[in-house]
Design an enzyme around this catalytic site. Structure first.
Site, PDB file in Angstrom:
ATOM      1  CB  THR A  33      -1.039  -0.036   1.170  1.00 18.39           C
ATOM      2  OG1 THR A  33      -1.694  -1.118   1.113  1.00 18.39           O
ATOM      3  CG2 THR A  33      -1.834   1.219   1.261  1.00 18.39           C
ATOM      4  CB  SER A  76      -8.437  -0.700  -3.242  1.00 12.44           C
ATOM      5  OG  SER A  76      -8.869  -0.822  -1.854  1.00 12.44           O
ATOM      6  N   GLY A 100       2.501  -2.524   8.976  1.00 11.99           N
ATOM      7  CA  GLY A 100       2.957  -3.143  10.142  1.00 11.99           C
ATOM      8  C   GLY A 100       4.535  -3.396  10.201  1.00 11.99           C
ATOM      9  NE  ARG A 138     -28.210  -2.378  34.347  1.00  9.71           N
ATOM     10  CZ  ARG A 138     -29.092  -1.522  34.948  1.00  9.71           C
ATOM     11  NH1 ARG A 138     -29.928  -1.948  35.359  1.00  9.71           N
ATOM     12  NH2 ARG A 138     -28.804  -0.264  34.714  1.00  9.71           N
ATOM     13  N   GLY A 186     -24.365   2.212  29.752  1.00 19.07           N
ATOM     14  CA  GLY A 186     -22.909   2.727  30.473  1.00 19.07           C
ATOM     15  C   GLY A 186     -21.993   1.701  30.585  1.00 19.07           C
ATOM     16  CD  GLU A 241      -4.677  -8.377   3.783  1.00 19.80           C
ATOM     17  OE1 GLU A 241      -4.754  -8.981   2.747  1.00 19.80           O
ATOM     18  OE2 GLU A 241      -3.322  -8.241   4.051  1.00 19.80           O
TER      19      GLU A 241
END
Length: 693
Positions: free
Chosen positions: A154, A160, A193, A332, A421, A444
């Site tokens: 890239t 792309s 990376g 809950r 929350g 990718e």
């Protein structure tokens, strides 16, 4: 070895009665683990180890070093080289390797992706694009992490659109070297990376330029080169190589993403990974694939495993989020029901609407991914390695990676909201998981671009079917007549009228049709075929137009093409679910999963209900029944929701969210006991409205 830690606390959800089907959770878990069940268990044991788990809020520099250390432990102790040749210490097990890697997302998505960079991209590029010399020279160091590597495809200006990258590699016949060069800023390699800090070499993709003796300079398109980038002792860039750190990202901050650029960096001729294109000492280029376009797509196709693994990792992330949210929703309590007791969230109809269709889609994606893994292994093992099967694999991977990564983002966000929350607290993992999964939709292969590739394949198949029919004029005439008749039929109220008369105003008749497997298949298949045919007919004039006008016509119908591809991906998932359902032996489990499959199929139809109505595929009455039957399915599935997420096989040491640990149930039980005791004592204060009365 699997972990023995307990599951989350049992749900207070209403249990199925003796008359209702029950899910065999253990058997369903085994089926969902698939053909690589033992390898998945081994990987889950790794992610249950706190040393392999993400620590939320860790500073970026520490997170990066932690992930690198985890990677080294994986290489030393945990059988991460299965995809590589046996003679080099691997197992030639391509599907099993991915099944293990995609489970790492449960420990830390940064670990899963950094492992993918090192072994799934850098080392795999050497394996699949190189020859025996490259394997013997470079691969062992890459496999054993002696050379951390970057996958430099890239660029800042081209993501792309790999075919248009700007980096060049021009051959110098006098020195028998390639000169790697970055001619402008947009050609910097980016988002890589291992590039910012840890990488000492890179597989660099560049436009290969050669000049045979007495011939012109020729650009042969994108090829890959092995390029050292740092001194392994000092960590400093080598002469001519430069770069930057990408810095803090929206997620995946355990990976040292960075940029690279090259100023006439020379590498030996042998550093060209030349399985699909080689350069002789005198500069003569040769390739076993004559077509430059076919050669380019063949080279990229060897790296399809990245998309396959992202599909699986995204499905696993959805499972984790749903396991947390459903467990919490079963414990809950909020707002009173018909008596003084507060009601668990999952008993609320809207809460079921939020979570259960996502659960159904996750099941569909699970079954589809298992088939994708099988197709990947067939091709890369060599058992089914034909051009047709490679193309099928690439199309399937593009379709499913797009669907599952978007689904994961939608699922994690909905689960976050469904937990209120508590879901926003980092300790409950959902916000961090969403941040880490965000980029899965664009790396990718950007999902929208991938769906365009899928759409073009569908158009190609449609054109091929017409071409085959042209060999028999009678067949072609019948085909055209049927298409015209079909279009005319659905442009009139006739189909809708037939449905209305057939249902005779009875909703039960409509439901009977919609829950029928053949009806769902017909509705989902017809949607794909009709959308593809509509786009094909709209683009037909392009063959007689100038290139500019043809491109404009295609651009005008790009959205319809993407929607056709999306419909195709959803149909693929539904079919995979249906095939998986046929393998279920336990009657109760099969009944519950049938409801889950129906919920998935009808949710797809409801999502695109306007298309079905506009194109005359459903009457208004039957369209209304789609939603009403979905509501009935939600009620049926509600008692089985906990079993369905428990069958994913993730225990609390994998989920690591306090709200899925049973702590919420303990709080609720304490509150209920307090209120009951207060009422029983007679000391409870009287509500104001009762006091006034």
């Amino acid at each position: 070895m699997t972990t023995t830690a307990a599951r989350p606390a049992p749900s207070p959800a209403p249990a199925p009665t003796d008359a209702e089907p029950r899910v065999d959770v253990a058997a369903l878990e085994e089926q969902l683990l698939g053909r690589y069940a033992q390898l998945r268990r081994e990987a889950r044991a790794i992610t249950a180890d706190p040393d392999f788990q993400k620590i939320e809020g860790m500073p970026v520099a520490e997170h990066r070093e932690r992930v690198l250390a985890q990677l080294r432990r994986l290489e030393a102790d945990h059988d991460v080289l299965r995809a590589f040749p046996t003679r080099l210490g691997g197992a030639d097990d391509h599907g099993g390797s991915l099944a293990r890697f995609e489970e790492l997302v449960v420990g830390d998505p940064s670990l899963q992706i950094k492992a993918g960079v090192q072994w799934g991209l850098f080392a795999s590029a050497i394996l699949h694009l190189g020859t025996t010399w490259h394997h013997d020279t470079f691969l062992a160091d890459a496999m054993h992490l002696r050379v951390p590597g970057a996958f430099a495809m890239t660029e800042t200006g081209h993501g792309s659109d790999v075919a248009s990258i700007g980096t060049t590699a021009e051959y110098d016949a006098q020195t028998q070297e390639f000169v790697i060069h970055t001619p402008f800023r947009g050609a910097w390699k980016d988002y890589l990376g291992n590039a910012a800090l840890h990488g000492t070499a890179a597989v660099v993709f560049a436009q290969l330029v050669t000049a045979a003796p007495g011939g012109p300079r020729v650009d042969h398109g994108v090829h890959a080169f092995y390029v050292p980038i740092r001194d392994p002792q000092t960590g400093e860039f080598l002469p001519g190589v430069g770069g930057e750190d990408d810095g803090v990202k929206g997620g995946l901050n355990g990976i040292d993403n960075g940029r690279l650029h090259f100023d006439h960096v020379r590498v030996p001729r042998t550093h060209l990974l030349d399985r699909y294109g080689s350069v002789a000492p005198d500069g003569t280029y040769s390739s076993p694939i004559a077509s430059p376009g076919r050669r380019f797509f063949t080279m990229l196709g060897t790296l399809v495993q990245g998309r396959v693994s992202l599909d699986g990792a995204a499905v696993n992330a959805s499972k984790v989020a749903l396991a947390i949210a459903v467990t919490y929703a079963n414990q809950r309590r909020q707002f009173t029901g018909g008596d003084a007791e507060e009601v668990v969230l999952l008993d609320r109809g809207q809460h079921q609407r939020r979570l259960l269709p996502l659960l159904a889609e996750t099941y569909a994606a699970t079954f589809a991914h298992e088939e994708l893994l099988a197709a990947f292994d067939d091709v890369f093992s060599g058992r089914g390695d034909t051009p047709e099967q490679r193309e099928d694999l690439e199309t399937l991977a593009a379709a499913l990676k797009s669907s599952s990564t978007w689904h994961a983002l939608r699922t994690v966000q909905t689960c976050r909201e469904a937990c209120g929350g508590q879901g926003f607290l980092a300790e409950n993992r959902l916000t961090g998981l969403h941040a880490d999964m965000d980029v899965y939709a664009t790396f990718e292969g950007d999902n929208t671009v991938l769906l365009q590739l899928v759409g073009k394949r569908l158009l190609g198949d449609y054109a091929a079917s017409l071409s085959a029919l042209q060999r028999d004029r009678g067949d072609l005439a019948r085909f055209v007549a049927e298409r015209v008749a079909d279009a005319a039929l659905h442009r009139t109220p006739l189909v809708r009228a037939v449905q209305t008369l057939g249902d005779l105003g009875d909703a039960r008749r409509s439901v009977g049709q919609l829950r029928d497997e053949a009806t769902q298949r017909e509705l989902l298949t017809d949607r794909v075929e009709a959308k593809v045919a509509q786009v094909a007919q709209a683009l037909a004039p392009a063959r007689k137009l100038s290139p500019d006008k043809a491109a404009a016509l295609f651009n005008a119908h790009q959205h319809e093409l993407v929607e056709a591809a999306r419909a195709h991906a959803e149909r693929v998932q539904w079919e995979a679910f249906t095939r998986g359902l046929a393998q279920v032996q336990d009657p109760g489990t099969r009944q519950v999963l049938t409801w889950v499959r129906d919920l998935f199929g009808l949710s797809l139809i409801e999502r695109d209900l306007a298309w079905y109505l506009i194109n005359g595929r459903l009457s208004a009455g039957r369209a209304r029944t789609v939603t009403s039957y979905i509501d009935r399915l939600l009620v049926r599935l509600r008692p089985h929701a906990q079993d369905l997420v428990d069958a994913f096989g993730y225990r609390q040491e994998h989920l690591r969210a306090p709200i899925s640990s049973g702590a919420e149930r303990a709080r609720q039980d304490e509150a209920r006991a307090h209120q009951r005791a207060l009422r029983a004592s007679g000391a409870a204060p009287v509500p104001e409205k009762h006091a006034k009365a």
